[in-house]
Design a protein around this motif. Structure first.
Motif, PDB file in Angstrom:
ATOM      1  N   SER A  20       0.729  -0.949  -0.128  1.00  0.00           N
ATOM      2  CA  SER A  20      -0.240  -0.342  -0.033  1.00  0.00           C
ATOM      3  C   SER A  20       0.661   1.208  -0.107  1.00  0.00           C
ATOM      4  N   ASN A  21       2.210   0.882   0.282  1.00  0.00           N
ATOM      5  CA  ASN A  21       2.576   2.371   0.722  1.00  0.00           C
ATOM      6  C   ASN A  21       3.360   2.709  -1.304  1.00  0.00           C
ATOM      7  N   ILE A  22       3.397   1.565  -1.693  1.00  0.00           N
ATOM      8  CA  ILE A  22       3.970   2.054  -3.627  1.00  0.00           C
ATOM      9  C   ILE A  22       2.813   2.586  -4.085  1.00  0.00           C
ATOM     10  N   ASP A  23       3.039   2.309  -4.973  1.00  0.00           N
ATOM     11  CA  ASP A  23       2.098   4.025  -5.994  1.00  0.00           C
ATOM     12  C   ASP A  23       1.547   2.774  -6.599  1.00  0.00           C
ATOM     13  N   GLN A  24       0.138   2.868  -6.971  1.00  0.00           N
ATOM     14  CA  GLN A  24      -0.777   2.088  -7.987  1.00  0.00           C
ATOM     15  C   GLN A  24      -0.221   2.445  -8.999  1.00  0.00           C
ATOM     16  N   SER A  25       0.138   2.826  -9.671  1.00  0.00           N
ATOM     17  CA  SER A  25       0.601   3.011 -10.704  1.00  0.00           C
ATOM     18  C   SER A  25       1.962   2.597 -11.500  1.00  0.00           C
ATOM     19  N   ASP A  26       3.122   2.417 -10.480  1.00  0.00           N
ATOM     20  CA  ASP A  26       4.171   1.738 -10.042  1.00  0.00           C
ATOM     21  C   ASP A  26       3.334   0.242  -9.861  1.00  0.00           C
ATOM     22  N   MET A  27       2.917  -0.034  -9.320  1.00  0.00           N
ATOM     23  CA  MET A  27       2.470  -1.903  -9.153  1.00  0.00           C
ATOM     24  C   MET A  27       1.914  -1.824 -10.462  1.00  0.00           C
ATOM     25  N   THR A  28       1.166  -1.292 -10.908  1.00  0.00           N
ATOM     26  CA  THR A  28       0.514  -1.743 -12.162  1.00  0.00           C
ATOM     27  C   THR A  28       1.829  -1.551 -13.223  1.00  0.00           C
ATOM     28  N   PHE A  29       2.952  -0.961 -13.516  1.00  0.00           N
ATOM     29  CA  PHE A  29       3.412  -0.889 -14.125  1.00  0.00           C
ATOM     30  C   PHE A  29       4.014  -1.959 -13.908  1.00  0.00           C
ATOM     31  N   ASN A  65      17.323 -14.271 -23.357  1.00  0.00           N
ATOM     32  CA  ASN A  65      18.881 -13.272 -22.998  1.00  0.00           C
ATOM     33  C   ASN A  65      18.591 -12.588 -21.736  1.00  0.00           C
ATOM     34  N   ASP A  66      18.161 -11.269 -22.573  1.00  0.00           N
ATOM     35  CA  ASP A  66      17.763  -9.884 -22.396  1.00  0.00           C
ATOM     36  C   ASP A  66      17.224  -9.804 -21.334  1.00  0.00           C
ATOM     37  N   HIS A  67      15.595 -10.275 -21.670  1.00  0.00           N
ATOM     38  CA  HIS A  67      14.057 -10.280 -20.332  1.00  0.00           C
ATOM     39  C   HIS A  67      14.445 -11.065 -19.535  1.00  0.00           C
ATOM     40  N   SER A  68      15.285 -12.332 -20.207  1.00  0.00           N
ATOM     41  CA  SER A  68      15.433 -13.049 -18.717  1.00  0.00           C
ATOM     42  C   SER A  68      15.987 -12.237 -17.650  1.00  0.00           C
ATOM     43  N   ARG A  69      17.157 -11.929 -17.947  1.00  0.00           N
ATOM     44  CA  ARG A  69      18.281 -10.592 -16.905  1.00  0.00           C
ATOM     45  C   ARG A  69      16.813  -9.613 -16.528  1.00  0.00           C
ATOM     46  N   ALA A  70      15.891  -9.352 -17.231  1.00  0.00           N
ATOM     47  CA  ALA A  70      15.666  -8.349 -16.521  1.00  0.00           C
ATOM     48  C   ALA A  70      14.401  -8.194 -15.621  1.00  0.00           C
ATOM     49  N   GLY A  71      13.915  -9.522 -16.228  1.00  0.00           N
ATOM     50  CA  GLY A  71      12.400  -9.981 -15.148  1.00  0.00           C
ATOM     51  C   GLY A  71      13.709 -10.446 -14.083  1.00  0.00           C
ATOM     52  N   GLU A  72      14.727 -11.132 -14.049  1.00  0.00           N
ATOM     53  CA  GLU A  72      15.036 -11.227 -12.571  1.00  0.00           C
ATOM     54  C   GLU A  72      15.380  -9.518 -11.736  1.00  0.00           C
ATOM     55  N   LYS A  73      16.269  -8.933 -13.139  1.00  0.00           N
ATOM     56  CA  LYS A  73      15.709  -7.409 -11.601  1.00  0.00           C
ATOM     57  C   LYS A  73      15.267  -7.386 -11.336  1.00  0.00           C
ATOM     58  N   LEU A  74      13.742  -7.360 -11.839  1.00  0.00           N
ATOM     59  CA  LEU A  74      12.243  -6.812 -11.580  1.00  0.00           C
ATOM     60  C   LEU A  74      12.003  -7.192 -10.329  1.00  0.00           C
ATOM     61  N   LYS A  75      12.243  -8.980  -9.935  1.00  0.00           N
ATOM     62  CA  LYS A  75      11.999 -10.089  -9.364  1.00  0.00           C
ATOM     63  C   LYS A  75      12.812  -9.598  -7.858  1.00  0.00           C
ATOM     64  N   GLU A  76      13.788  -8.817  -8.084  1.00  0.00           N
ATOM     65  CA  GLU A  76      14.528  -8.735  -6.913  1.00  0.00           C
ATOM     66  C   GLU A  76      14.332  -7.300  -6.408  1.00  0.00           C
ATOM     67  N   ILE A  77      14.169  -6.916  -6.674  1.00  0.00           N
ATOM     68  CA  ILE A  77      12.988  -4.872  -7.245  1.00  0.00           C
ATOM     69  C   ILE A  77      11.697  -5.597  -6.048  1.00  0.00           C
ATOM     70  N   ALA A  78      10.939  -6.166  -7.170  1.00  0.00           N
ATOM     71  CA  ALA A  78      10.028  -6.672  -6.135  1.00  0.00           C
ATOM     72  C   ALA A  78      10.185  -7.641  -4.638  1.00  0.00           C
ATOM     73  N   SER A  79      10.654  -7.673  -4.418  1.00  0.00           N
ATOM     74  CA  SER A  79      11.289  -8.790  -3.645  1.00  0.00           C
ATOM     75  C   SER A  79      11.233  -7.256  -2.826  1.00  0.00           C
ATOM     76  N   LYS A  80      12.595  -7.021  -2.477  1.00  0.00           N
ATOM     77  CA  LYS A  80      12.564  -5.661  -2.440  1.00  0.00           C
ATOM     78  C   LYS A  80      11.699  -4.988  -1.254  1.00  0.00           C
ATOM     79  N   ILE A  81      11.393  -4.062  -1.910  1.00  0.00           N
ATOM     80  CA  ILE A  81       9.890  -3.428  -1.810  1.00  0.00           C
ATOM     81  C   ILE A  81       8.426  -4.140  -1.336  1.00  0.00           C
ATOM     82  N   GLY A  82       8.547  -5.660  -1.759  1.00  0.00           N
ATOM     83  CA  GLY A  82       7.144  -6.251  -1.188  1.00  0.00           C
ATOM     84  C   GLY A  82       6.498  -5.804  -2.042  1.00  0.00           C
ATOM     85  N   VAL A  83       6.284  -6.142  -3.524  1.00  0.00           N
ATOM     86  CA  VAL A  83       4.785  -6.378  -4.355  1.00  0.00           C
ATOM     87  C   VAL A  83       5.247  -7.574  -5.036  1.00  0.00           C
ATOM     88  N   SER A  84       3.842  -7.642  -5.360  1.00  0.00           N
ATOM     89  CA  SER A  84       3.667  -9.121  -5.596  1.00  0.00           C
ATOM     90  C   SER A  84       3.687  -9.555  -7.276  1.00  0.00           C
TER      91      SER A  84
END
Length: 168
Positions: A20-29, A65-84
């Protein structure tokens, strides 16, 4: 027993509070980017299997290759900030995958190239918007850092489309 139930509720409220502390449009993105990235990986693998033009198979490998790397990075960020994040592509991308999987040879090459140009044009708009107007720093930075790669993908997708359509 009561203590365990209150811990579970408390634990759930922490996750809810974080989201709930994460901006809704950022979560959607972030969720849309995660699903789209998974689609690019799966479609890239499909291009490597079904593509008949080397430009298609090479582009497919880069997407994987590129989207696998980006996906892993996004997963790390999501885990850090609590976004599923979603664990699979969305319905529209699944439909695209199913449509492309029924094609082969130059029919596949042309359809895949066309879709990659259109997808990357749309993605660039969304990533630019997030990079400029995002309110959650980690997600905003992810968009800004990923944007040049997407722009390069679009350039390559356009070259691939020319190659499969016999243009120079």
């Amino acid at each position: 027993m009561l203590a365990l139930a209150s811990v579970a509720v408390f634990g759930g409220s922490i996750a809810f509070a974080q989201e709930s502390n994460i901006d809704q449009s950022d979560m959607t993105f972030a969720r849309k980017a995660a699903a789209g990235g998974m689609a690019e990986v799966r479609l890239g693998k499909l291009a490597q299997e079904k593509g008949s033009n080397p430009a298609v198979t090479e582009f497919g490998k880069r997407m994987e290759n590129d989207h696998s790397r980006a996906g892993e990075k996004l997963k790390e960020i999501a885990s850090k900030i609590g976004v599923s994040l979603p664990t699979d592509m969305d319905r529209e991308d699944q439909t695209t995958y199913e449509r492309l999987s029924k094609l082969s040879g130059t029919d596949f090459d042309k359809a895949y190239a066309h879709d990659m140009v259109a997808n990357h044009e749309k993605d660039i708009i969304e990533f630019k918007q997030e990079a400029e107007a995002g309110k959650t720093p980690d997600i905003k930075n992810f968009a800004a850092e990923t944007l040049p790669t997407l722009q390069d993908h679009l350039r390559q997708a356009r070259e691939m489309e020319k190659a499969v359509n016999g243009q120079k």
